[in-house]
Every structure is written in C-alpha cells, then in structure tokens.
Scaffold this active site. Structure first.
Site, PDB file in Angstrom:
ATOM      1  N   TYR A 133       0.957  -1.156  -0.185  1.00  0.00           N
ATOM      2  CA  TYR A 133       0.149  -0.144  -0.228  1.00  0.00           C
ATOM      3  C   TYR A 133       0.955   1.078   0.228  1.00  0.00           C
ATOM      4  O   TYR A 133       0.348   1.944  -0.030  1.00  0.00           O
ATOM      5  CB  TYR A 133      -0.600   0.027   1.456  1.00  0.00           C
ATOM      6  N   LYS A 180       3.038 -14.695   6.232  1.00  0.00           N
ATOM      7  CA  LYS A 180       3.731 -15.692   4.756  1.00  0.00           C
ATOM      8  C   LYS A 180       5.545 -15.373   4.244  1.00  0.00           C
ATOM      9  O   LYS A 180       6.043 -15.414   3.875  1.00  0.00           O
ATOM     10  CB  LYS A 180       3.254 -15.134   3.207  1.00  0.00           C
ATOM     11  N   ASP A 213      -2.302 -18.208   4.645  1.00  0.00           N
ATOM     12  CA  ASP A 213      -2.879 -18.777   4.023  1.00  0.00           C
ATOM     13  C   ASP A 213      -3.302 -20.207   5.067  1.00  0.00           C
ATOM     14  O   ASP A 213      -4.569 -20.377   4.927  1.00  0.00           O
ATOM     15  CB  ASP A 213      -2.256 -19.703   3.001  1.00  0.00           C
ATOM     16  N   ASP A 237      -6.002  -6.720   4.616  1.00  0.00           N
ATOM     17  CA  ASP A 237      -6.981  -6.047   4.302  1.00  0.00           C
ATOM     18  C   ASP A 237      -8.265  -6.955   3.897  1.00  0.00           C
ATOM     19  O   ASP A 237      -9.072  -7.221   3.851  1.00  0.00           O
ATOM     20  CB  ASP A 237      -6.312  -5.575   2.993  1.00  0.00           C
ATOM     21  N   ASP A 241     -11.506  -8.584   5.601  1.00  0.00           N
ATOM     22  CA  ASP A 241     -13.058  -8.098   4.611  1.00  0.00           C
ATOM     23  C   ASP A 241     -13.598  -9.900   5.686  1.00  0.00           C
ATOM     24  O   ASP A 241     -14.662  -9.958   5.088  1.00  0.00           O
ATOM     25  CB  ASP A 241     -12.873  -8.379   3.197  1.00  0.00           C
TER      26      ASP A 241
END
Ligand code: NAI
Length: 482
Positions: A133, A180, A213, A237, A241
């Site tokens: 970002y 990750k 994941d 992000d 959601d």
C-alpha cells in the site's frame, strides 16, 4: 460556553461519499442520544474534494481540523479503481500515521450468518501504512509492472505493540501474527521476528504465529479459536473482509485507525453506490465505529449504553434490508428503534474495556545497524526480448575488464541461466546478478561502470546493490539458484 459544552470532546466528522452521510448522520444522532459528549467539526474529503481539483482528496481545512481534534469519525470515501486519483482514505491514514487498523469481528445477537452460535469475538489488527500500500509502482517494461513491498522494522514493531496493547485493553489472552514468512523471508519474515521481540514485553498474553494462508483456512474451519490476529497491510485487508463475513457481512464491521497522535473511526465497508440515496443502508458498522470512538475518548458509559441499545435492537430481530430483505427497516426507522432502546440492556454483555495505552517506541528499539556491511555485487534489472543464453553471452562480453562476473539470470524470480533444466516462460524483464570477485575492491564507481556498459546494449530499469550484513546475505536467492 455552557458547563456541558465545556466537557465536550471535539471530533472531526467526515460524512464521506455514497451511503456515508446516511450512516454518519445516523451515528451522530445516536452518539448524542446515548449521552456521548462530542463537539462535531464537519469537514469534507473524497469526491467533493476531487471535484474541487484537490488531487489528494483531502482539503487543507480537513487536515487542520484533524490536527486540532485528533479524533475522527469518518464515512467511506469513493476511490476510482485502476486509474485516476489516489485513495483519499490511504492519504488520510498515511498523513496522520495511523499505523494500526483495528477491525473487530464479534458475533452480534440476532444477526444471521453461517457461523452464528460459534461465539466469534476476534480482532484483526492490520498494519495500515506500509507494505504494497506504499503504492510505489513502476512499469518495468511495456509488459511488466512492479509494486514495491516495503516493510520497516519500525512499522512491524509498532503495529505488533498496538496489537498487544489492544489485547491488554480488552483483557484478551492471545495474539497471533499471520505472515507469509516462508516465501517472503525478508519482508514478512521481518514482521514475524519483530512481532516475536515485542511479544516478550507482554508475558501475560500468549503469542503465536500462523502462515497467512493457514490462518485464512483456520478462520473458516474454527474461527472461535482466535482472539487477536496481527498482520501486514495487504494480508490484513483481505483477512478482515473475510472476518466481517463471518459475523454477518460488511454492514456489521467497524474499524479504528490508530496512531500515536490521531485516531480515525470508520466502517470497513465502502460507499455502496448501488444503494446510496435510497435510505436503506445498514448503519451498524458505522455505529459500532462510533462506539469504539467513545471508548477511545474514555466515554465508556455512553459507549456501553449505545452498544447495548444496538445489541438489543438486533436481538429483537429488528434489521435493515441487507439482511431482512423487503421486511427490513430503512436506515432512519432502524435508528429510531435503537434510540427507543437507549438505557435498556441486551442479553449480550459488553466486553471488558480499558484505555488503550500506546507510547512511541524508543529509537534504540528500532535501530538495527549491522556491525559489518560488505558489498558483494549488484542485481541489474533490464529489458530484453532475447533468450537467456544469448543474453548471458552478450552480458559477459560487455563486462570484460570489470571486477564483476555474471552469476545468474532470473525471469520473474526463477533462474533461467545457467539452465537448471526448468523451462519457464520468459517475459521481457530479466534480473541479472553480478558478483564482485574481490569484495575489498568494490567502489560505487564500479557499479556505475557496470551500468554504463550494460546501457550501451540494453534498457536497464533499476539496480540493487547486493550486501552481506553481519555475514548474512541481505538479498534472496532466485528460485533454483545455488
Ligand atoms: P462496498 O463496501 O461499498 O459495497 C459492497 C457491497 O456491500 C454492495 O453490494 C453494498 O451495497 C453492500 N454494502 C456495503 N455497506 C453496506 C451497508 N452499510 N448497508 C448495506 N449494504 C452495504 O464495496 P465496493 O463496492 O467494493 O466499493 C465501493 C466504493 O467504496 C469504491 O469506490 C471503494 O474504493 C470505496 N471503499 C471505501 C472504503 C473506505 O472509505 N474506507 C472501504 C472500501 C471501499
């Protein structure tokens, strides 16, 4: 000024775009009805500002108001997708360094979801100003685009600290970092290791780590196992959601953007252009953001009063149309129903809440200067339509007489020269790794000479110096590189 006005806390209010004004107006009415003592300062950002030719989407008066009040209640702002102006949301978050985005997902009484009854009550703390970002993008070739993923030690430490401090403020017992780090060992790996350092300051809270994941998988399999999850910007992000979806959807997901100086409260959802102007938006996420705001300014009683009235309304099966269809109430009637329940209790108790204490990290904590720093070569990124064999031969001829040797060429991260036997498709963007034979002979001029020679035959886009810090390579190997 009347005595009651004197107690009021100044708040900057940005109604926002689309359904923004509808849900913000609803929330302000209820903050007042619940006894919240706020002094609103209405300013604009987003669409109105873009229309007025302000490229950042945030006018100076808005910045001045936030600098003064330090607390913002904000509706969603529209951002063009793919092209056009930058996001005014991202501008606001970055401008005021609200580095932690706190996104609670709590099962709400009477709200249907595939996971109702599981007792989900978790919080995603998303790093808010770094990572992909940072928005640093370049077309490398006409066919290859690049986005830089910048992660700083400071950014990792302060968001981790925010996650533990938030957990402590709500009497929560565990914080999990989701990264990750197995693939992005330096960026996501730094997040993991800095998180682990900060964790040692909070011995009363259990710290853990999950790959992002697996975390997404676990969130769907057994979401009730989570308390606080802290993660990098992009991961957070997406994950937040997902967690909103676990408890009824975007209409129920509040958030707080927190920094050392400024805090900004807004729903997770966007401007919902498909329903804007019809008076049917669900204001719950915005109201819950307002509840978070009241707690932030230590108006705990008013916060609890409003939260209980909202919970009771939902518990009684009173809903907006996003979940009740045609039988649902419009925004205004839903707000009236909540207002009518102010002062009553629901069967869902409030969580424990204490003041969130965030103190700036001392510089010494974030400075990790290496004892030794040795230049061992350079990666040069260049454009070529040639195959790896032809490219390697030409490059080796070009660098004769320099202190560098060509060690490896990769294409989108996979070694393609010397051949490993793999046959990846090559695009016109190569990374060429040059190693200096004797590191003691390295000079900045040697890199410039290398680029000059390569530049005679190829368009190069950028160069990365290869350094060994305290004996450890400060760069990753290509896939297949020895
Ligand atoms: P969105 O969240 O606006 O809408 C997604 C879907 O959820 C739509 O069907 C919408 O009707 C529904 N929805 C969202 N909030 C609702 C509510 N309170 N009540 C009832 N239904 C609701 O996401 P979308 O469509 O991807 O984005 C629209 C615009 O919002 C874009 O310009 C985007 O950049 C912006 N946006 C702004 C955010 C912010 O200001 N923090 C966050 C996310 C998106």
């Amino acid at each position: 000024m009347s005595p009651s006005a004197a107690k009021r806390h100044p708040i900057t209010i940005i109604p926002g775009d689309g359904i923004g004004r509808e849900v913000v107006d609803a929330t302000v009415v209820l903050l007042d009805a619940a006894g919240g003592q706020i002094e609103p300062d209405y300013v604009v950002a987003g669409h109105v500002a873009f229309e007025a030719g302000i490229a950042s989407g945030v006018p100076e008066e808005t910045i001045a108001s936030i600098a003064r009040t330090k607390v913002v209640l904000k509706g969603p702002l529209a951002t063009p997708v793919g092209t056009g102006n930058k996001s005014a949301n991202v501008t606001l978050r970055k401008f005021f360094e609200t580095f932690a985005n706190i996104r609670p997902a709590r099962e709400l009484p009477g709200v249907p979801s595939a996971f109702a009854g599981r007792g989900i009550d978790l919080v995603v703390v998303r790093e808010n100003v770094e990572d992909l970002y940072a928005g640093i993008e370049h077309m490398q070739t006409p066919n290859v685009a690049q986005c830089l993923k910048l992660i700083s030690r400071l950014g990792c430490q302060r968001v981790s600290q925010a996650a533990f401090a938030f957990a402590a403020s709500q009497g929560r017992s565990s914080v999990v970092a989701a990264t990750k780090a197995n693939i992005m060992k330096m960026t996501e790996g730094m997040f993991k290791s800095e998180f682990e350092k900060v964790a040692s300051d909070y011995p009363q809270i259990t710290a853990g780590h999950l790959l992002i994941d697996n975390c997404a998988h676990q969130l769907v399999i057994k979401p009730e196992q989570f308390d606080v999850i802290v993660t990098t910007n992009m991961n957070g992000d997406i994950l937040s959601d997902l967690t909103s979806g676990l408890v009824g959807g975007l209409g129920f997901a509040p958030s707080a953007n927190i920094g050392y100086d400024v805090a900004m409260f807004e729903p997770v959802h966007g401007t919902a252009p498909d329903i804007a102007g019809f008076g049917v938006a669900n204001p719950t996420a915005m109201i819950l953001s307002g509840v978070m705001l009241l707690r932030h300014i230590a108006q705990f009683e008013a916060a609890q009063c409003l939260e209980q009235a909202l919970f009771l309304t939902l518990e009684e099966g009173i809903h907006t149309r996003d979940i009740a269809g045609e039988a649902g109430l419009g925004t205004r009637d839903f707000v009236d129903a909540i207002a009518a329940r102010i002062g009553k209790s629901s069967s869902t108790p409030a969580r424990e809440h204490h003041e969130l204490k965030l103190t700036p990290l001392a510089g010494v904590d974030v400075d990790s200067s290496p004892g030794s720093r040795i230049k061992v070569g350079a990666d040069v990124f260049l454009e070529s339509q040639e195959g790896p064999e032809v490219l390697s031969e030409r490059l080796q001829r070009l660098i004769v007489g320099t202190p560098y040797t060509l060690k490896m060429i990769s294409n989108r991260g996979t070694q393609v020269w010397p051949s490993t036997g793999a046959v990846p498709t090559c695009v016109d963007h190569y990374r060429c790794r040059f190693i200096i034979t004797d590191p003691t002979t390295w000079t900045p001029e040697s890199v410039l000479d290398l680029l000059g020679r390569i530049g005679h035959a190829y368009r190069w886009m950028h160069v990365e110096k290869l350094e060994r810090l305290d004996g450890t390579d400060g760069f990753t190997k290509a896939q297949g590189e020895n």
